[in-house]
Design an enzyme around this catalytic site. Sequence first.
Site, PDB file in Angstrom:
ATOM      1  N   PRO A 140      37.232  47.374  44.216  1.00 61.07           N
ATOM      2  CA  PRO A 140      36.611  46.201  43.588  1.00 61.07           C
ATOM      3  C   PRO A 140      36.436  46.381  42.084  1.00 61.07           C
ATOM      4  O   PRO A 140      36.056  47.457  41.612  1.00 61.07           O
ATOM      5  CB  PRO A 140      35.233  46.136  44.272  1.00 61.07           C
ATOM      6  N   GLY A 141      36.740  45.349  41.348  1.00 62.70           N
ATOM      7  CA  GLY A 141      36.527  45.378  39.899  1.00 62.70           C
ATOM      8  C   GLY A 141      35.552  44.283  39.512  1.00 62.70           C
ATOM      9  O   GLY A 141      34.389  44.513  39.172  1.00 62.70           O
ATOM     10  N   ARG A 142      36.040  43.051  39.641  1.00 55.42           N
ATOM     11  CA  ARG A 142      35.257  41.883  39.250  1.00 55.42           C
ATOM     12  C   ARG A 142      33.902  41.823  39.963  1.00 55.42           C
ATOM     13  O   ARG A 142      32.892  41.501  39.337  1.00 55.42           O
ATOM     14  CB  ARG A 142      36.060  40.625  39.590  1.00 55.42           C
ATOM     15  N   TYR A 160      37.126  41.594  33.039  1.00 53.35           N
ATOM     16  CA  TYR A 160      38.262  40.935  32.398  1.00 53.35           C
ATOM     17  C   TYR A 160      37.821  40.149  31.165  1.00 53.35           C
ATOM     18  O   TYR A 160      38.347  39.087  30.857  1.00 53.35           O
ATOM     19  CB  TYR A 160      39.026  40.053  33.410  1.00 53.35           C
ATOM     20  N   CYS A 215      42.925  30.029  15.947  1.00 47.26           N
ATOM     21  CA  CYS A 215      43.836  28.966  15.563  1.00 47.26           C
ATOM     22  C   CYS A 215      44.778  28.580  16.703  1.00 47.26           C
ATOM     23  O   CYS A 215      45.995  28.757  16.605  1.00 47.26           O
ATOM     24  CB  CYS A 215      44.624  29.481  14.363  1.00 47.26           C
ATOM     25  N   GLU A 216      44.217  28.134  17.809  1.00 50.38           N
ATOM     26  CA  GLU A 216      44.976  27.691  18.983  1.00 50.38           C
ATOM     27  C   GLU A 216      44.169  26.586  19.637  1.00 50.38           C
ATOM     28  O   GLU A 216      42.962  26.753  19.848  1.00 50.38           O
ATOM     29  CB  GLU A 216      45.126  28.825  20.028  1.00 50.38           C
TER      30      GLU A 216
HETATM   31  C1  LIG Z   1      45.822  46.958  42.698  1.00 53.99           C
HETATM   32  C2  LIG Z   1      44.552  46.334  42.261  1.00 53.99           C
HETATM   33  N1  LIG Z   1      43.411  46.789  42.777  1.00 53.99           N
HETATM   34  C3  LIG Z   1      42.204  46.271  42.415  1.00 53.99           C
HETATM   35  C4  LIG Z   1      42.136  45.237  41.515  1.00 53.99           C
HETATM   36  C5  LIG Z   1      40.781  44.694  41.163  1.00 53.99           C
HETATM   37  O1  LIG Z   1      40.679  43.385  41.548  1.00 53.99           O
HETATM   38  P1  LIG Z   1      39.259  42.644  41.460  1.00 53.99           P
HETATM   39  O2  LIG Z   1      38.762  42.832  40.084  1.00 53.99           O
HETATM   40  O3  LIG Z   1      39.577  41.252  41.791  1.00 53.99           O
HETATM   41  O4  LIG Z   1      38.375  43.288  42.489  1.00 53.99           O
HETATM   42  C6  LIG Z   1      43.307  44.714  40.951  1.00 53.99           C
HETATM   43  C7  LIG Z   1      43.251  43.584  40.009  1.00 53.99           C
HETATM   44  O5  LIG Z   1      43.845  42.579  40.168  1.00 53.99           O
HETATM   45  C8  LIG Z   1      44.552  45.290  41.338  1.00 53.99           C
HETATM   46  O6  LIG Z   1      45.695  44.836  40.819  1.00 53.99           O
END
Ligand SMILES: Cc1ncc(COP(=O)(O)O)c(C=O)c1O
Length: 426
Positions: free
Chosen positions: A277-279, A384, A355-356
């Site tokens: 998990p990241g987001r 992100y 400038c977009e």
């Molecule tokens: C292989 C992989 N793992 C984990 C992630 C993390 O995804 P998220 O931030 O949606 O949890 C990503 C991001 O797209 C990814 O490409």
Amino acid sequence: MPLETGFFTRANELVCDGVPLSAIAEAEGTPVYVYSAATLRARYRAIDAAFGDYPHRLHYALKANSAFAIARLLREIGSAVDANSIWEIELARKAGFSAADIVFTGVGKTDAELECAVPLGLKAINAESAGELARIEAIASRTGRAARVAIRVNPDIDAGSHPHISTGLNINKFGLPLDQARELFGTIPQRPALTLVAVHVHVGSQITTIDPLRRAAAVAARLSAELSRAGVELEYVDVGGGLGIRYDDRDVASATEYVGALIDEVRTTGLPIVVEPGRAIAGPAGALIARIVDVKPRNAVSEFVVIDAGMTELLRPALYGAFHRIDVVAPRDGTDGGVRQYEGVRQYEIVGPVCESSDVVGRDRTLPRVRVGDLVAIRDAGAYGAAMASNYNRRPLPAEVLVDEGKWRVIRRRQSLDDMLRLELA
Ligand SMILES: Cc1ncc(COP(=O)(O)O)c(C=O)c1O
């Protein structure tokens, strides 16, 4: 430590873990990213706790936010990481993660990256193609130590999120279709320089319903069971990341529902689960604080509000049309020098300075009346956000601040022109 943590309103002003955002903006200037350490920990722990006693490991996806201090904070509470480049691997090593804590994912790993990564003996290199697997094998053969690999399969599942962040359809560049993956699995027993440790799937990001995540886990579990029947002993099932967060008022699956579905699908394999998990960890833990630099008429019902942050600091709205809540940090009470002229709400198009024309941070937002100099907080920008910032228009990368236990500190100072020019030759 305040009783309430994260971003909340106290005495008509937005605070982070009890610290007024206006105080941070005053001291550090704007634009500035502010992160709540309490929220980072709580989000990590919610996913971790949802597994109960089911064997598992969280590999935080550094791509979401690889600020060094955030990587260290997550290591301190037991996280492992998912790295998407050799540079993320090196950062993780500097932050104290061991090779066994790192999985290396990502399309397009170069030979140079693999030459560095293979000898490290990472937990796994998640191979994206037959060619990449062969390159890993060649390096491992030379070093005389088998490389631990997972194979990323593309299960042809629609993540139901924005097309730019859906990765699990066969039209996407990621992983191997199931038939090709099965063929590759068949070659593993004859390849002593490769130790296959897992099947890997990741079908996209900002997935708000359980179904695609469950179906992807089911595919990984099914393939793992097939491999086990063929005598290949795997160590875990890697179901990737992708759990979404609540950017607007629409419901999002909870960590408990998510993890429950993963366990349901994987349990029969008897294997531990790895998630990336990241987001879901970093997103709600950050806000981008910006100052209003101009307000001007737009049409009969709305005005443009120009802020000092835009697509250079937070690319998501311009890149994917992403929605971020925008709050006024300290809404006015309607009194200004004795003249009540700022009361009421107004409709605003909140735009950046770049400038977009696509540099719009929030479309048609209804906010309390604002004026030049006021601060706004662009919410849920911890993932992100800073990680995608750029120097377009020669704008310096913003400062980043971490609030922890009621105290705050700069974890990345604002870039200067000299910082940029240091890399340039006249
Ligand atoms: C292989 C992989 N793992 C984990 C992630 C993390 O995804 P998220 O931030 O949606 O949890 C990503 C991001 O797209 C990814 O490409």
